[in-house]
Design a protein around this motif. Structure first.
Motif, mmCIF file in Angstrom:
data_model
loop_
_atom_site.group_PDB
_atom_site.id
_atom_site.type_symbol
_atom_site.label_atom_id
_atom_site.label_comp_id
_atom_site.label_asym_id
_atom_site.label_seq_id
_atom_site.Cartn_x
_atom_site.Cartn_y
_atom_site.Cartn_z
ATOM 1 N N HIS A 213 0.819 -1.213 0.000
ATOM 2 C CA HIS A 213 0.000 0.000 0.000
ATOM 3 C C HIS A 213 0.854 1.264 0.000
ATOM 4 C CE1 HIS A 213 -3.518 2.396 0.483
ATOM 5 N NE2 HIS A 213 -3.100 2.907 1.635
ATOM 6 N N ARG B 250 -1.768 -3.528 7.218
ATOM 7 C CA ARG B 250 -2.324 -2.753 6.105
ATOM 8 C C ARG B 250 -1.426 -2.810 4.871
ATOM 9 N NH1 ARG B 250 -3.928 -1.060 10.780
ATOM 10 N NH2 ARG B 250 -5.877 0.071 11.168
ATOM 11 N N LYS C 62 -5.516 4.520 15.029
ATOM 12 C CA LYS C 62 -5.931 5.733 14.302
ATOM 13 C C LYS C 62 -4.786 6.260 13.452
ATOM 14 C CE LYS C 62 -9.333 7.392 17.645
ATOM 15 N NZ LYS C 62 -9.434 8.279 18.794
ATOM 16 N N ASP D 100 -4.416 4.143 10.371
ATOM 17 C CA ASP D 100 -5.502 4.464 9.439
ATOM 18 C C ASP D 100 -5.200 5.761 8.686
ATOM 19 O OD1 ASP D 100 -7.060 2.261 9.923
ATOM 20 O OD2 ASP D 100 -8.288 3.226 11.468
ATOM 21 N N GLN D 101 -4.660 6.731 9.424
ATOM 22 C CA GLN D 101 -4.343 8.009 8.772
ATOM 23 C C GLN D 101 -3.200 7.849 7.773
ATOM 24 O OE1 GLN D 101 -4.608 11.798 10.912
ATOM 25 N NE2 GLN D 101 -5.042 10.624 12.754
ATOM 26 N N ALA E 198 -4.657 6.331 4.733
ATOM 27 C CA ALA E 198 -5.486 7.287 3.988
ATOM 28 C C ALA E 198 -4.612 8.279 3.211
ATOM 29 C CB ALA E 198 -6.415 8.026 4.954
ATOM 30 N N THR F 22 -3.281 6.467 0.225
ATOM 31 C CA THR F 22 -4.343 6.314 -0.785
ATOM 32 C C THR F 22 -4.513 7.613 -1.568
ATOM 33 O OG1 THR F 22 -5.495 4.748 0.633
ATOM 34 C CG2 THR F 22 -6.807 5.762 -1.111
ATOM 35 N N GLN F 23 -4.558 8.699 -0.820
ATOM 36 C CA GLN F 23 -4.763 10.013 -1.445
ATOM 37 C C GLN F 23 -3.608 10.355 -2.401
ATOM 38 O OE1 GLN F 23 -4.601 12.987 1.620
ATOM 39 N NE2 GLN F 23 -4.166 14.557 0.078
ATOM 40 N N ARG G 267 -3.796 8.127 -5.459
ATOM 41 C CA ARG G 267 -4.900 8.564 -6.323
ATOM 42 C C ARG G 267 -4.432 9.749 -7.179
ATOM 43 N NH1 ARG G 267 -9.794 9.103 -2.816
ATOM 44 N NH2 ARG G 267 -9.783 6.840 -2.926
#
Lengths: 628, 170
Positions: free
Chosen positions: A436, A466, A606, A609-610, A613, A616-617, A620
């Motif tokens: 990831h 992850r 948390k 997760d951040q 994210a 991912t951003q 993208r």
């Protein structure tokens, strides 16, 4: 007994068995309530009118300084001190390289083949290998000693062009590194600079000094002096100390300070000194980052005399209480004051090689380039003497602790070699969604973030789940290795994508880059990934974290990450939250300045997760990684 | 009944008790959230570390007096003394006349520094498991004690300060 926790079960058991010593694990509990103003950064001790503390009843110091000024001033002072520490290391490394290259020192360079590449990178020339090595050292020292009004020349050669352009645009290019530290002290003295933004920009400037010089150039010069890291397997944990040998424990950060000692111990004569005392010989046991560095280059130097890395910063008091260490030699920081009474109890000789780390009960034997061999012999004689006098008097209690299959020796160069000569396979793995993203888990261990290595281990576990590949350097790695994360079996904790990569390459999911200096290597990996992808560093799906940062050096490292444009996660905030302005600049406005930002999150789930994210951003935005 | 014992010989003037009071009465109840938006929205502490005539630190707190001057002076009826011995202010009723501020001999009825202009005072951390100031005291100058007698005020001094001539009865 009420003691601070650790993530390392073997260490926890050993701590509980030691009832007669007082360590940081006890003192953390003894310290109890912390000062809230200090924690917020709104206590100022700069003048005799204070200490002033900011409260709603007293929103300004006697001088008129606001919370924003106090916080920024305190932060800049801390970053300047941290930068100074790393700059001391690069300075002493360059002086050693110069001494060897010019024949002042009798030592030899272990990787002369690496001189050409670094000379080419830095744009220096010489008729011979030695002349080039001397020119490298001269170029580094010349930059360090420049006045502040002259910009350092190697920055442009070390940094990505895109970064260079951004730094120039924002006015971050540093003058002489030592002068930058000096003027930071001026700025933060009584009734001088009150501009929080100017002070924060100075922090980023010092971050560049720290990262490119203190970290990256130290590594590159150490690679020449001590040999290039090679990927291999090594043992870590307290069990590395073999009581049959005379054991010299080492703490600090400058691998090449031990060049003379390692060379002497590699000779028959050196080992004969130990055997004459009735031991099997003399070994070096690594504690803190200098041990991580020795472990990193174990294949290139010291194999056979370096018995392994015992543990990170907060293990040292307990390591001494095993009784197996006969002498402890410190050359730089992360040598706790708390070892002194324990060393007295266990009759361990303490030696410091530099007055910057002089401990009250240690003997100072200053390391001087050119006199390495005399120092090495003297150290061995002192170790032998200590062994003879103390061994009949002390009980040895080395627990079964650590892992014997820790994968070590990862550097920006050895990783590339493992991947087949290019970082492209790593980019492909991210682009096709197998992994990831990449996280750097860096820096120190502390006791405050849930206990010793507790947050580091919990966050790493969450990241692996992850499918985030973890690169680690510093005491984080020392802790993670002792908890099994740098051993091949750790792949079981990884998500399916990352596990498949581990299987294919025969690597653990946490790559052990060694000492905190190697944060510079991980940032070189990031720069190389960006270059290959034709993008700038802030666009990479990479996050770095110093989950359990401890000290001022970590803040200077963090400022380099911010200057590079990376998201820098910390579990605990530095002393900035007393200022809404400073907090906003670092956590919200910085993306518009360098692209980096500070992310504070104590909860490991948390935080992970951040991280995911953010990755991912970024993917993208690049249109890769199946993150449509 | 929970009371606060004070051994002021141990006070080093760190003002951590003030900070804890500020934090626990702020929206997020932590020091970080209390300071998050700067001083403009942060309410002051309900206690204060002062210097006594010998210039020694004196942690000043509301006594929750048996015959409270603030309650007597209160024009709106906002201030009352409860069965638990605590004197508290109902902010919905307080009109900010500050008669209490002028009448408290200890200076512990304080005007809010926020815009609503009402009075603020110690609530004895009623409803909280621990008293914030006590938990934050690194010197153990402040400790919580359980006593049967609700009278005699909220504070138990190891070293009783001289009674104030114009004061209410603690």
């Amino acid at each position: 007994m009420n003691r601070c926790a650790t993530a390392d079960p073997g260490l926890a058991e050993f701590i509980q068995s030691k009832t007669t010593i007082n360590t940081a694990f006890d003192r953390f509990v003894e310290q109890g309530v912390r000062c809230g103003y200090g924690e917020l950064g709104v206590c100022c001790r700069l003048c005799s009118n204070g200490p002033c503390r900011i409260t709603p009843d007293a929103p300004k110091g006697v001088c008129g300084a606001t919370a924003d000024t106090m916080v920024a001033r305190g932060f800049l002072r801390a970053v300047a001190a941290g930068a100074a520490c790393y700059l001391h290391v690069v300075e002493s490394t360059a002086r050693r390289l110069k001494a060897i290259a010019t024949g002042v020192s009798p030592l030899t360079l272990r990787a002369p083949e690496s001189v050409d590449a670094l000379a080419a990178l830095l744009g220096v020339t010489g008729a011979t290998c030695a002349a080039k090595a001397a020119a490298i050292a001269d170029a580094v020292l010349a930059d360090l000693y420049r006045p502040r009004h002259e910009k350092m020349t190697l920055v442009a050669r070390m940094a990505l062009p895109a970064r260079m352009a951004r730094w120039r645009e924002v006015g971050l290019l540093p003058g002489g590194a030592k002068s930058e530290v000096f003027d930071a002290l001026i700025k933060t003295s009584t009734n001088l600079n009150t501009d929080p933004v100017d002070q924060l920009l100075h922090c980023l400037n010092l971050g560049i000094c720290t990262g490119l010089y203190g970290l990256a150039l130290t590594n590159m010069m150490n690679d020449i002096i001590m040999g290039e890291p090679e990927i291999g397997t090594a043992a870590t944990g307290f069990s590395v100390a073999d009581p049959a040998y005379i054991n010299i424990g080492v703490t600090g950060h400058s691998h090449s300070v031990f060049a003379g000692l390692i060379e002497f111990l590699e000779t028959k004569e050196g080992q004969a000194l130990g055997r004459a005392a009735g031991a099997h010989g003399i070994h070096i046991v690594g504690i803190t980052c200098v041990g991580q560095d020795m472990q990193l280059r174990n294949a290139a130097c010291g194999s056979g005399v370096f018995s392994g890395q015992a543990g990170n910063n907060f293990t040292q008091e307990l390591m001494l209480s095993t009784g197996a260490i006969d002498m402890l030699v410190s050359e730089f920081n992360c040598t706790l004051s708390g070892i002194e009474p324990i060393a007295a109890d266990y009759k361990i000789k303490l030696v410091c090689l530099d007055d910057v780390c002089k401990q009250a009960s240690a003997e100072l034997l200053a390391d001087t380039p050119g006199r390495e061999r005399e120092l090495a012999r003297k150290l061995c004689e002192l170790a032998v003497e200590s062994y003879r006098t103390r061994r009949p008097l002390v009980t040895i209690d080395v627990p079964q602790h650590g892992y014997r299959d820790v994968v070590t020796g990862v550097s920006e160069k050895s990783l590339k070699k493992l991947l087949g000569g290019s970082m492209q396979p790593l980019i492909d793995l991210i682009a096709n969604g197998t992994i990831h993203g990449v996280a750097g888990i860096l820096g120190c261990s502390n006791l405050a973030a849930g206990g010793h290595d507790v947050t580091t281990v919990a966050l790493t576990r969450e990241l692996l789940k992850r499918d985030i590949l973890v690169l680690s350097a510093g005491c984080t790695t020392g802790g993670l290795a002792n908890c099994g994360f740098c051993s091949p079996a750790a792949k079981e904790w990884a998500g399916p994508g990352l596990r498949a990569v581990c299987d294919k390459l025969g690597i653990p999911p946490v790559l052990n880059f060694g000492p905190c200096l190697a944060i510079g290597r991980i940032e070189l990996v990031a720069a190389e990934l960006a270059q290959l992808m034709g993008i700038d560093i802030p666009q990479l799906p990479v996050v770095i974290s110093a989950p359990q940062w401890l000290e001022e050096q970590a803040l200077a490292d963090g400022c380099f990450g911010l200057a590079l444009g990376l998201t820098v996660h910390l579990a605990q905030p530095p002393a900035i939250l007393g200022s809404a302005l400073v907090t906003k600049v670092l956590t919200e406005d910085l993306p518009g300045i360098t692209g980096g930002r500070v992310l504070v999150e104590m909860d490991p789930v948390k935080a992970a997760d951040q991280f995911a994210a953010i990755m991912t951003q970024k993917k993208r935005a690049l249109g890769i990684g199946g993150a449509a | 009944m929970r009371k606060k014992a004070i051994d002021r010989s141990k006070c080093r003037g760190c003002k951590n008790c003030e900070l804890a009071c500020i934090a626990v009465h702020s929206a997020g109840t932590t020091t970080h959230t209390a300071y998050a938006t700067g001083m403009k929205t942060t309410e002051r502490a309900r206690n204060k570390v002062e210097a006594d005539p010998q210039n020694k630190s004196f942690p000043q707190f509301c006594r929750h007096c048996d015959e409270p001057a603030c309650v007597e002076a209160c024009t709106s009826g906002a201030l009352t003394k409860g069965a638990d011995g605590l004197v508290v202010c109902d902010h919905d009723i307080c009109i900010g006349c500050y008669m209490c501020v002028m009448s408290c001999p200890y200076g512990m009825a304080r005007p809010s520094v926020q815009t609503d202009g009402k009075m603020i005072k110690c609530d004895g951390c009623r409803g909280r498991d621990v008293m914030a100031c006590v938990a934050a005291c690194p010197q153990r100058c402040l400790t919580a004690v359980e006593v049967d007698d609700p009278g005699g005020g909220h504070l138990i001094y190891a070293d009783e300060p001289a009674p104030n001539a114009c004061g209410s009865k603690p």
